[in-house]
Design an enzyme around this catalytic site. Structure first.
Site, PDB file in Angstrom:
ATOM      1  N   GLU A  29     -10.715   4.703  10.812  1.00  0.00           N
ATOM      2  CA  GLU A  29      -9.484   4.124  11.371  1.00  0.00           C
ATOM      3  C   GLU A  29      -8.288   4.613  10.565  1.00  0.00           C
ATOM      4  O   GLU A  29      -8.344   4.682   9.329  1.00  0.00           O
ATOM      5  CB  GLU A  29      -9.544   2.600  11.325  1.00  0.00           C
ATOM      6  N   GLU A  56       1.750  -0.983  10.720  1.00  0.00           N
ATOM      7  CA  GLU A  56       1.496  -2.391  11.006  1.00  0.00           C
ATOM      8  C   GLU A  56       2.609  -3.213  10.375  1.00  0.00           C
ATOM      9  O   GLU A  56       3.142  -2.852   9.308  1.00  0.00           O
ATOM     10  CB  GLU A  56       0.156  -2.846  10.436  1.00  0.00           C
TER      11      GLU A  56
END
Length: 642
Positions: free
Chosen positions: A141, A146
């Site tokens: 990932e 974020e």
């Protein structure tokens, strides 16, 4: 995004991976330019659907939908991902390119405006394309951006991280903070990740703040990050570590995305996929994306080639075209280049007002579009004979240059590759694979056609033997003069090609290479915005050149040897001859070889004449011979290298 805890690192002492503008080529993008309230392009994006029971992790509270209440275009060039409080729960959107687009190594650039509120969690990220067959975290990932909202004090801060096999959620990550108390929610920002075999680097607005060297990762992580990944964009509600929305959280909440662009290093060459020639656009037809109107003088127009009827894939990185112009008067020139890039100072085709055509290799721009500029009003016809794919596609053919060699000459005595001339309204099969040492593995040929007509010639078309004759043209010679044009033709049954002509003409075919499956000696295309390599008209007052002369392309202004590109072994030029008077022919060949009996172009009528030329070179130099004094302009489109 699947699990949120991370280990924060500083960039000090880490691998310095910096994006080099000329070293990257766009391979995929979405500019979100559709009509208001439409969903994003279904050819590019799919959806994750459902609530946390589907395995999103993190105890998130939203249910993801494919409704345009949650995911839609705003009509001004933005994607909107919106979270709603329905009174009985929360809905939002999570879109992904899984099964539609994945890539291995590259530069991802996203311009977005993110929300900031308690319990709101915007994210831009990537997962290994082997997911879900290989579960998280073993699939790998990459979290591009974020933001954990009020609960984590992220008004001025965004975070990035990677996760790999065996990770418990800690990951390796870092954070970027805006200066002076600025808030990310107040404006758009550009988030980027550069991913290469050497490492992964994250930046905001061009400022690199986190570098993770591959050598610092466990071996299992290095293996995970050497596979293709796909993209995800989502706006989560609640979960660890952001906490739940509260009375301070207004709804709806939304993330705006201006564009998503993916680039791959131009040090990874593109492979060729030949197709039976196909007509993509004809502006003489009724109005439409690939029809009228004509291109007005001093204006440009985009053609979105993957949306045409010719089955061109969205990840095509470049196109092999035949471009024909039908001017409404004096034309001057047309230029083709990747849409979204500045217009280069080059010409693809020049016409004094006559219908003319020229071959062109053009890199794909934004959304796979090319842009066409016309100096004066003209209709434009685009026929395609193949396209190139980036290395991430893991398919396509390599190019193998050969010493320029004459394959066909119908002026010679009768024979399979000789006379007689082609009759008007007739076609003929040529066993081209039997000459010039062309191998049986060749799946397409790089030819130069020269028509020697007895009068006006409407058009000539070449296609693979065994296929129906396509509605496309390879060459036009309405002036009735000797006319040359580069032609890439797929090989047909028995390695043969068919040629049709509207009018009686002799035909000369020279070969400079072929395309076949990758093997030792195979070359791949490296392509950028076109660049002017040579103009013998400069400085003003320079006399026309004559006699053989050599051009050191590698040392020229277009920098074919630029770091970190590999050594070029064949150059792709748009070649324009400016003769003071009638001109016989021009030949171009590798400098360290004897002059071959071939021609690159002819200008018997003394008109300015253009043609695409692929010229091999083992030392960075090419030789050029003009039969008569003339001026020459070379615009470099790209080059082939290992």
């Amino acid at each position: 995004m699947i699990l949120s805890r991370m280990l924060l690192l500083t960039a000090a002492g880490c691998l310095a991976v910096q994006a080099q503008g000329p070293s990257w080529q766009m391979v995929w993008s979405d500019e979100f330019d559709g009509l208001a309230n439409n969903p994003p392009d279904p050819a590019k994006w799919g959806y994750d659907l459902g609530d946390g029971a589907q395995g999103w992790g993190n105890n998130e509270l939203e249910t993801y939908t494919n409704s345009t209440d949650n995911v839609f275009l705003d009509g001004t060039g933005n994607l909107v991902i919106r979270a709603l409080n329905t009174g009985t729960g929360f809905t939002s959107g999570r879109i992904k390119t899984a099964t539609k687009f994945a890539f291995q190594y590259g530069l991802v650039v996203v311009r977005a405006k993110i929300p900031y509120a308690q319990g709101i969690w915007p994210a831009l990220w990537m997962l290994g394309a082997i997911f879900p067959n290989v579960p998280w975290p073993d699939c790998g990932e990459i979290d591009l951006m974020e933001n954990f909202g009020v609960g984590q004090g992220d008004a001025s801060r965004v975070r990035a991280a990677i996760h790999g096999p065996g990770d418990t959620g800690v990951g390796i990550g870092g954070a970027y903070t805006l200066a002076g108390g600025q808030r990310f929610a107040d404006d758009f920002h550009v988030f980027a990740v550069q991913w290469t075999p050497d490492g992964i680097a994250f930046s905001v607005d061009g400022n690199v703040y986190l570098n993770i060297a591959s050598s610092s990762m466990p071996n299992s992580w290095q293996a995970a990050f050497s596979n293709p990944f796909f993209l995800l964009l989502n706006l989560a509600v609640g979960g660890l570590p952001v906490g739940s929305p509260d009375s301070t959280t207004p709804f709806p909440q939304q993330m705006l995305v201006d564009y998503v662009r993916v680039y791959e290093p131009s040090t990874l060459g593109n492979r060729f996929v030949p197709i039976t020639p196909c007509r993509i656009a004809d502006t003489r037809n009724p109005a439409g994306p690939f029809g009228g109107p004509a291109i007005a003088g001093q204006t440009s127009r985009d053609f979105l080639l993957p949306n045409s009827a010719c089955a061109i894939p969205a990840n095509a990185s470049a196109f092999s075209l035949n471009v024909a112009v039908v001017p409404h008067g004096q034309l001057g020139y047309v230029t083709l280049w990747p849409a979204g890039q500045p217009q280069p100072f080059v010409a693809t085709l020049i016409s004094d007002g006559r219908i003319k055509s020229n071959a062109a290799i053009v890199a794909a721009g934004a959304n796979g579009a090319i842009r066409v500029f016309a100096a004066n009003t003209t209709d434009v016809i685009l026929d395609i004979n193949g396209y190139f794919l980036p290395p991430s596609a893991q398919t396509g053919l390599a190019f193998y240059p050969v010493a320029p060699c004459r394959v066909v000459d119908t002026r010679q005595p009768p024979g399979p590759l000789g006379g007689p001339a082609l009759g008007a309204g007739s076609s003929r099969t040529f066993p081209v694979g039997t000459s010039c040492s062309l191998p049986a593995t060749a799946q397409a040929y790089s030819f130069n056609f020269a028509a020697v007509p007895t009068g006006p010639l409407g058009f000539m078309t070449a296609w693979p033997t065994g296929q129906p004759q396509p509605l496309a043209a390879s060459l036009n010679a309405l002036s009735g003069t000797v006319t040359a044009n580069a032609v890439i033709v797929p090989s047909g049954a028995g390695g043969n090609v068919d040629v049709y002509t509207t009018d009686k003409t002799d035909l000369v075919i020279d070969v400079n290479g072929y395309f076949a499956p990758p093997a030792p000696g195979g070359l791949f295309l490296y392509i950028d915005v076109p660049c002017r390599e040579l103009d013998t008209r400069q400085p003003l007052g320079t006399p026309p050149f004559s006699g053989t002369f050599n051009v050191n392309v590698v040392a020229g202004p277009c920098g074919a040897s630029r770091d970190p590109a590999p050594a070029a072994q064949a150059f792709v030029f748009s070649t324009t001859l400016v003769p003071p008077a009638g001109f016989g022919y021009l030949s171009m060949w590798p400098q360290d070889e004897a002059q071959p009996v071939v021609a690159t172009l002819s200008a018997v009528d003394g008109a300015i004449t253009s043609n695409l030329a692929i010229v091999a070179s083992t030392n960075g130099l090419i030789s050029i011979f003009p039969s008569d004094p003339a001026y020459l302009v070379l615009d470099m489109v790209g080059f082939f290298a290992p």
